[in-house]
Design an enzyme around this catalytic site. Structure first.
Site, PDB file in Angstrom:
ATOM      1  N   GLN A   1       1.597  -6.207   5.769  1.00  0.00           N
ATOM      2  CA  GLN A   1       1.967  -5.850   4.419  1.00  0.00           C
ATOM      3  C   GLN A   1       3.362  -6.426   4.145  1.00  0.00           C
ATOM      4  O   GLN A   1       3.671  -7.462   4.731  1.00  0.00           O
ATOM      5  CB  GLN A   1       1.884  -4.341   4.251  1.00  0.00           C
ATOM      6  CG  GLN A   1       0.416  -3.866   4.482  1.00  0.00           C
ATOM      7  CD  GLN A   1       0.121  -2.449   4.016  1.00  0.00           C
ATOM      8  OE1 GLN A   1       0.898  -1.840   3.306  1.00  0.00           O
ATOM      9  NE2 GLN A   1      -1.034  -1.903   4.435  1.00  0.00           N
TER      10      GLN A   1
ATOM     11  N   GLU B   1       0.852  -1.189   0.000  1.00  0.00           N
ATOM     12  CA  GLU B   1       0.000   0.000   0.000  1.00  0.00           C
ATOM     13  C   GLU B   1       0.888   1.240   0.000  1.00  0.00           C
ATOM     14  O   GLU B   1       1.989   1.239   0.558  1.00  0.00           O
ATOM     15  CB  GLU B   1      -0.890  -0.014   1.260  1.00  0.00           C
ATOM     16  CG  GLU B   1      -1.776   1.220   1.384  1.00  0.00           C
ATOM     17  CD  GLU B   1      -2.877   1.063   2.445  1.00  0.00           C
ATOM     18  OE1 GLU B   1      -2.928   0.029   3.121  1.00  0.00           O
ATOM     19  OE2 GLU B   1      -3.682   2.006   2.565  1.00  0.00           O
TER      20      GLU B   1
ATOM     21  N   ASN C   1      -6.645   1.328   2.629  1.00  0.00           N
ATOM     22  CA  ASN C   1      -7.403   2.563   2.824  1.00  0.00           C
ATOM     23  C   ASN C   1      -7.013   3.625   1.798  1.00  0.00           C
ATOM     24  O   ASN C   1      -7.836   4.450   1.394  1.00  0.00           O
ATOM     25  CB  ASN C   1      -7.175   3.104   4.237  1.00  0.00           C
ATOM     26  CG  ASN C   1      -7.696   2.151   5.308  1.00  0.00           C
ATOM     27  OD1 ASN C   1      -8.531   1.303   5.024  1.00  0.00           O
ATOM     28  ND2 ASN C   1      -7.218   2.290   6.530  1.00  0.00           N
TER      29      ASN C   1
ATOM     30  N   GLU D   1      -6.071  -9.379   3.439  1.00  0.00           N
ATOM     31  CA  GLU D   1      -5.267  -8.697   4.467  1.00  0.00           C
ATOM     32  C   GLU D   1      -5.269  -9.593   5.697  1.00  0.00           C
ATOM     33  O   GLU D   1      -6.343  -9.864   6.260  1.00  0.00           O
ATOM     34  CB  GLU D   1      -5.835  -7.321   4.821  1.00  0.00           C
ATOM     35  CG  GLU D   1      -5.652  -6.300   3.713  1.00  0.00           C
ATOM     36  CD  GLU D   1      -6.003  -4.872   4.130  1.00  0.00           C
ATOM     37  OE1 GLU D   1      -5.836  -4.529   5.326  1.00  0.00           O
ATOM     38  OE2 GLU D   1      -6.454  -4.124   3.253  1.00  0.00           O
TER      39      GLU D   1
ATOM     40  N   ASN E   1     -12.050  -1.275  -1.195  1.00  0.00           N
ATOM     41  CA  ASN E   1     -11.383  -1.776   0.006  1.00  0.00           C
ATOM     42  C   ASN E   1     -12.203  -1.441   1.240  1.00  0.00           C
ATOM     43  O   ASN E   1     -12.591  -0.279   1.426  1.00  0.00           O
ATOM     44  CB  ASN E   1      -9.996  -1.125   0.154  1.00  0.00           C
ATOM     45  CG  ASN E   1      -9.294  -1.545   1.443  1.00  0.00           C
ATOM     46  OD1 ASN E   1      -8.874  -2.693   1.571  1.00  0.00           O
ATOM     47  ND2 ASN E   1      -9.181  -0.635   2.400  1.00  0.00           N
ATOM     48  N   GLU E   2     -12.464  -2.442   2.063  1.00  0.00           N
ATOM     49  CA  GLU E   2     -13.099  -2.247   3.381  1.00  0.00           C
ATOM     50  C   GLU E   2     -14.210  -1.193   3.349  1.00  0.00           C
ATOM     51  O   GLU E   2     -14.211  -0.244   4.150  1.00  0.00           O
ATOM     52  CB  GLU E   2     -12.044  -1.894   4.438  1.00  0.00           C
ATOM     53  CG  GLU E   2     -11.048  -3.008   4.642  1.00  0.00           C
ATOM     54  CD  GLU E   2     -10.157  -2.845   5.871  1.00  0.00           C
ATOM     55  OE1 GLU E   2     -10.116  -1.762   6.466  1.00  0.00           O
ATOM     56  OE2 GLU E   2      -9.496  -3.839   6.231  1.00  0.00           O
TER      57      GLU E   2
ATOM     58  N   TYR F   1      -6.598  -8.929  11.513  1.00  0.00           N
ATOM     59  CA  TYR F   1      -5.330  -8.606  12.178  1.00  0.00           C
ATOM     60  C   TYR F   1      -5.426  -9.050  13.622  1.00  0.00           C
ATOM     61  O   TYR F   1      -6.470  -8.881  14.255  1.00  0.00           O
ATOM     62  CB  TYR F   1      -5.073  -7.100  12.112  1.00  0.00           C
ATOM     63  CG  TYR F   1      -4.805  -6.595  10.713  1.00  0.00           C
ATOM     64  CD1 TYR F   1      -3.565  -6.759  10.126  1.00  0.00           C
ATOM     65  CD2 TYR F   1      -5.799  -5.936   9.987  1.00  0.00           C
ATOM     66  CE1 TYR F   1      -3.308  -6.287   8.832  1.00  0.00           C
ATOM     67  CE2 TYR F   1      -5.556  -5.468   8.700  1.00  0.00           C
ATOM     68  CZ  TYR F   1      -4.304  -5.645   8.126  1.00  0.00           C
ATOM     69  OH  TYR F   1      -4.055  -5.177   6.857  1.00  0.00           O
TER      70      TYR F   1
HETATM   71  O1  AHR Z   1      -2.996  -2.724   6.358  1.00  0.00           O
HETATM   72  C1  AHR Z   1      -3.321  -1.535   7.005  1.00  0.00           C
HETATM   73  C2  AHR Z   1      -4.773  -1.118   6.778  1.00  0.00           C
HETATM   74  O2  AHR Z   1      -5.597  -2.065   7.389  1.00  0.00           O
HETATM   75  C3  AHR Z   1      -5.265  -1.109   5.349  1.00  0.00           C
HETATM   76  O3  AHR Z   1      -4.985   0.084   4.699  1.00  0.00           O
HETATM   77  C4  AHR Z   1      -6.744  -1.277   5.510  1.00  0.00           C
HETATM   78  O4  AHR Z   1      -7.339  -1.909   4.412  1.00  0.00           O
HETATM   79  C5  AHR Z   1      -6.873  -2.060   6.803  1.00  0.00           C
HETATM   80  O5  AHR Z   1      -7.771  -1.462   7.665  1.00  0.00           O
END
Ligand code: AHR
Length: 504
Positions: free
Chosen positions: A353, A27, A72, A292, A172-173, A244
């Site tokens: 990432q 990103e 994002n 992700e 995205n999201e 995450y």
């Molecule tokens: O990976 C960091 C952020 O986490 C990304 O930009 C977003 O898609 C997610 O919330």
């Protein structure tokens, strides 16, 4: 030492592994691109300004497909800003991360970098501040072969051949309140369906990913998937999952149960997708793009986000630069095992990432690049995983998780190929060593195999990490005592450890 963990590797036929499971994510964020992969003044930089030491590490990591340019970031991105003569590219405010984007690197540069690292491109389109028309423009610019204004521009910008991007993320999201241009499930579902239909008029074989929930903890999780798929089912191939993980307080044992959450997440999304299919009497199977996933100390970021002076818009500041411990790496290894166990439906996944930003690779401007602890389970799994995934039913000691109830301390999976078998094992106990005994005989059809590689990731200090000052502090070592006894692979594993074994 607990009593041995006992398991049997499935006889087969197994699940054919899609190598896109070993994907990554880059990103425009912090020092990921600028002062990460791209640093023209660095001693190792090539003629394009890319650090060759980073290229080497990314190659070693073994990343198949790389999702780009966000995240994002993509929800406010104008892809046209990143093409054409560099000196004419606009500087823009990036509202997602409150920084300035210089646009020095865009589609052409990133594609050139991917050729150096040997990975494929997966592109995300902006459905936050933009819509179908701009997505079509990018698609035509990237993939069209006939003479049009876009392909002429592409050629003028140095690329006659199309980029040939197969996999596309539709935003995205879009469920996240933090997303620029966040939408309701209905709004997004309709927009994603319109965009997917239009993109498929250009090329019916594109592989399209619709946004699922930003995490399993989103209040709309489940309802979001159902509604979005109700609109897009016929027009997409994948729905995304994002997850995450980080320690909750000081409870390391609970953190080591993180893969259970990923397992449940996948099962729940698969169930919803199949219910949507059943409602329309369809035998189509929507796949998961887990695009992700990682350990991310997000609470640290949440604590500082917004504290930056609102009138400052820095270029490539240090953001999300988590330093990973051995414990984190065991969790990452366990998450990889979980993705492999679900390889029948998870056909693509992206470690989020890659460099500096919650990355397995770190760099210092003008200085070295090094491997974080999380680099090792990814690189070993990607290198050793064979064509067919075989599940392993393991009976092991357990612990009580506050979120998931009784959780096994051992999680394992195997892959089989013509030359042999690879086995990956996570040991989640924070207190005890164990011996894992895995019966391979059915899986290898009576072939006598010998251990050719056996790697252990463990440290007596589970908080040990690789840093600028000590970049080689943690590395896998040979797994002592590994052996095959009458078709049974025996692995002695210490507490908080991850192992990969290859037999040929
Ligand atoms: O990976 C960091 C952020 O986490 C990304 O930009 C977003 O898609 C997610 O919330």
């Amino acid at each position: 030492m607990t009593s041995p963990a006992i398991g049997t590797v499935d006889a087969g036929p197994g699940i054919t592994l899609d190598r896109r499971l070993f994907g990554g994510f880059v990103e425009h964020l912090g020092r990921h691109i600028y002062d990460g992969i791209h640093e023209p003044g660095h001693p190792s930089a090539d003629a394009d300004g890319f650090r060759t030491d980073v290229v080497e590490l990314v190659r070693e990591l073994g990343v198949s497909t790389i999702r780009y340019p966000g995240g994002n970031f993509v929800s406010g991105y104008r892809w046209e800003d990143g093409v054409g003569p560099r000196e004419e590219r606009p500087r823009r405010l990036d509202l997602a991360w409150h920084v300035t984007e210089t646009n020095e690197v865009g589609l052409h540069e990133f594609a050139a970098w991917l050729e150096k690292v040997g990975s494929d491109l997966m592109l995300a389109v902006n459905l936050g501040t933009r819509g179908t028309a701009e997505a079509l423009d990018l698609l035509e610019y990237a993939n069209a072969e006939v003479d049009t204004a876009h392909t002429r521009a592409r050629a003028a910008n140095g690329r006659t051949e199309p980029f040939g991007v197969r996999m596309w993320c539709l935003g995205n999201e879009m469920d996240g309140w933090w997303q620029v241009g966040a939408r309701s499930a209905t709004d997004y579902g309709k927009l994603a369906a319109r965009t997917a239909k239009a993109m498929r008029r250009f090329d019916p074989d594109l592989e399209l990913v619709v946004c699922g929930s930003s995490s399993r903890t989103m209040p709309t999780f489940g309802a979001w998937e159902r509604e979005v798929l109700a609109h897009t089912f016929d027009d997409v191939d994948f729905i995304s999952c994002h997850a995450y993980y980080e320690p909750i307080g000081d409870d390391a044992q609970e953190f080591l149960a993180s893969a259970v959450d990923m397992h449940l997440f996948i099962e729940e999304v698969v169930r919803i997708a199949d219910e949507v299919a059943a409602e329309r009497s369809s035998d189509k199977r929507i796949m998961i793009s887990f695009d992700e996933w990682n350990v991310w100390y997000q609470s640290r970021w949440n604590a500082i986000e917004g504290s930056q002076p609102r009138d400052e818009w820095p270029v490539a500041p240090r953001l999300l630069e988590d330093v990973y411990t051995v414990r984190d790496a065991v969790v990452v290894g366990d998450l990889l095992i979980t993705l492999l166990q679900h390889a029948d439906r998870v056909r693509s996944a992206s470690l989020a990432q890659l460099v500096n930003v919650i990355g397995p690779i770190m760099t210092e401007p003008g200085g070295p690049a090094w491997r974080q602890t999380t680099f090792f389970p990814f690189a070993l799994t990607s290198r050793l995983a064979g064509e067919q995934v075989r599940r392993i039913a393991v009976e092991s000691a357990t612990f009580e998780s506050t979120r998931f109830g009784v959780v096994p301390t051992v999680n394992a999976v195997a892959t089989v190929d013509d030359a042999g078998i690879s086995v990956f094992v996570a040991h989640r106990s924070t207190t005890d060593a164990t011996e894992v005994r895995l019966d391979l005989s059915a899986a290898v059809g009576g072939r006598a195999l010998t251990v050719t590689e056996a790697h252990l990731l463990h440290d007596d200090d589970a908080d040990a990490a690789n840093t600028l000052g000590d970049p080689g502090r943690v590395a896998p070592r040979a797994l002592d005592g590994v052996r095959v006894e009458d078709g049974v692979l025996v692995l002695p594993l210490p507490a908080v450890s991850w192992a990969a074994v290859r037999l040929s």
